[in-house]
Design a protein around this motif. Structure first.
Motif, PDB file in Angstrom:
ATOM      1  N   VAL A   1       1.047  -1.931  -5.539  1.00  0.00           N
ATOM      2  CA  VAL A   1       2.109  -1.695  -4.554  1.00  0.00           C
ATOM      3  C   VAL A   1       3.252  -2.677  -4.802  1.00  0.00           C
ATOM      4  N   TYR A   2       2.899  -3.926  -5.023  1.00  0.00           N
ATOM      5  CA  TYR A   2       3.900  -4.974  -5.246  1.00  0.00           C
ATOM      6  C   TYR A   2       4.700  -4.714  -6.516  1.00  0.00           C
ATOM      7  N   ILE A   3       4.003  -4.299  -7.576  1.00  0.00           N
ATOM      8  CA  ILE A   3       4.671  -4.123  -8.868  1.00  0.00           C
ATOM      9  C   ILE A   3       5.660  -2.964  -8.836  1.00  0.00           C
ATOM     10  N   THR A   4       5.488  -2.036  -7.870  1.00  0.00           N
ATOM     11  CA  THR A   4       6.442  -0.928  -7.720  1.00  0.00           C
ATOM     12  C   THR A   4       7.539  -1.269  -6.731  1.00  0.00           C
ATOM     13  N   ASP A   5       7.584  -2.531  -6.318  1.00  0.00           N
ATOM     14  CA  ASP A   5       8.581  -2.989  -5.339  1.00  0.00           C
ATOM     15  C   ASP A   5       8.461  -2.211  -4.033  1.00  0.00           C
ATOM     16  N   ASN A   6       7.192  -1.967  -3.635  1.00  0.00           N
ATOM     17  CA  ASN A   6       6.865  -1.274  -2.381  1.00  0.00           C
ATOM     18  C   ASN A   6       7.449   0.145  -2.305  1.00  0.00           C
ATOM     19  N   ALA A   7       7.617   0.759  -3.483  1.00  0.00           N
ATOM     20  CA  ALA A   7       8.091   2.148  -3.501  1.00  0.00           C
ATOM     21  C   ALA A   7       7.031   3.086  -2.945  1.00  0.00           C
ATOM     22  N   TYR A   8       5.759   2.670  -3.044  1.00  0.00           N
ATOM     23  CA  TYR A   8       4.642   3.479  -2.533  1.00  0.00           C
ATOM     24  C   TYR A   8       3.711   2.579  -1.731  1.00  0.00           C
ATOM     25  N   THR A   9       2.988   3.182  -0.819  1.00  0.00           N
ATOM     26  CA  THR A   9       2.035   2.439  -0.004  1.00  0.00           C
ATOM     27  C   THR A   9       0.647   2.475  -0.633  1.00  0.00           C
ATOM     28  N   SER A  10      -0.236   1.638  -0.134  1.00  0.00           N
ATOM     29  CA  SER A  10      -1.622   1.644  -0.605  1.00  0.00           C
ATOM     30  C   SER A  10      -2.268   2.996  -0.367  1.00  0.00           C
ATOM     31  N   SER A  11      -1.968   3.605   0.775  1.00  0.00           N
ATOM     32  CA  SER A  11      -2.541   4.909   1.111  1.00  0.00           C
ATOM     33  C   SER A  11      -2.098   5.979   0.124  1.00  0.00           C
TER      34      SER A  11
END
Length: 270
Positions: A153-163
């Motif tokens: 999630v972090y590496i995508t700069d929060n573009a997507y959520t864990s869910s």
């Protein structure tokens, strides 16, 4: 004693001829085998090398490679095109290096991603989600210590959520029927390098020079494009320029005439 005999005077049946041909082929193969060094002969003391089964294992991998093949034009007619995939792969290479993952993990990640994109329509907005989830799956398969979902999630700069990543993980596994054990290029590269000599390589890999020529040309084309700054996708070059990987991408042989000649037909050069 045979249960049935051919009446005297009748010529051999097509089946008889076929069986004789098979016998001759087998005899010829056995003769060749006797002249080929057994590269696994001295590995019997190392159980990890599976010397008793290694030939059967590679035969199975070759079969699996065909069963799980990816169509060369698998993106035709899709919302995703080759350039988008190239941008994603370039980014995944950088992420892979950032997390310090195994080489097998990167190969498997790309294989999972391509197999999924081949069978499942994906929008442009979710392409990176597919890529990062494929890397998560490959990490779980290959790594001893796998990065957490939150790391992705972090590496995508929060573009997507864990869910969202977990939902995509389930979707990919279902589409691929949980069949992740795809043979990777690294498996065959190790086998070919162990064989060493060209005669032995052809025997142990099952490929002739003509079989691999087209692939070699495409690889040479990509090398030339990177070295001549004809592409922006240089993550692989940067990765293999590190001392940890012996600075392979800086070898002068990559600018040799042999590489140039191989690439010329695909670059439109005479």
């Amino acid at each position: 004693m045979a249960l049935f005999r051919r009446p005297a005077g009748l010529s051999p049946t097509p089946m008889d001829v076929s069986m004789k041909e098979e016998d001759l082929c087998q005899a010829f193969s056995n003769t060749l085998l006797c002249k080929i060094e057994d590269i696994d002969n001295e590995d019997w003391e190392n159980p990890q090398l599976c010397s008793d089964y290694v030939k059967d294992i590679y035969q199975y991998l070759r079969q699996l490679e065909v069963q799980q093949s990816v169509n060369p034009h698998f993106l035709d007619g899709k919302d995703i095109n080759g350039r988008m995939r190239a941008i994603l792969v370039d980014w995944l290479v950088q992420v892979h290096s950032k997390f310090r993952l195994l080489q097998e993990t990167l190969y498997m990640c790309i294989a999972i991603m391509d197999r999924f994109l081949q069978v499942q329509p994906v929008s442009r907005k979710k392409l990176q989600l597919v890529g990062v989830t494929a890397l998560l799956l490959a990490s779980k398969y290959e790594e001893i210590f796998c990065p957490n979902v939150e790391d992705f999630v972090y590496i995508t700069d929060n573009a997507y959520t864990s869910s969202q990543i977990r939902e995509m993980e389930i979707l990919i596994l279902k589409e691929l029927k949980f069949e992740l054990g795809r043979p990777l290029p690294l498996h065959f590269l190790r086998r070919a390098s162990k064989a060493g000599e060209s005669l032995k390589q052809q025997y142990y890999t099952g490929y002739t020079e003509n079989d691999v020529l087209e692939v070699m040309q495409h690889m040479a084309k990509n090398i030339v494009k990177v070295n001549e700054n004809l592409t922006k996708f240089i993550a692989i070059k940067n990765k293999y320029a590190s001392s940890k990987l012996m600075k392979i991408s800086t070898f002068p042989q990559l600018n040799s005439k042999i590489v140039q000649d191989l690439a010329s037909p695909l670059l439109g050069r005479s």
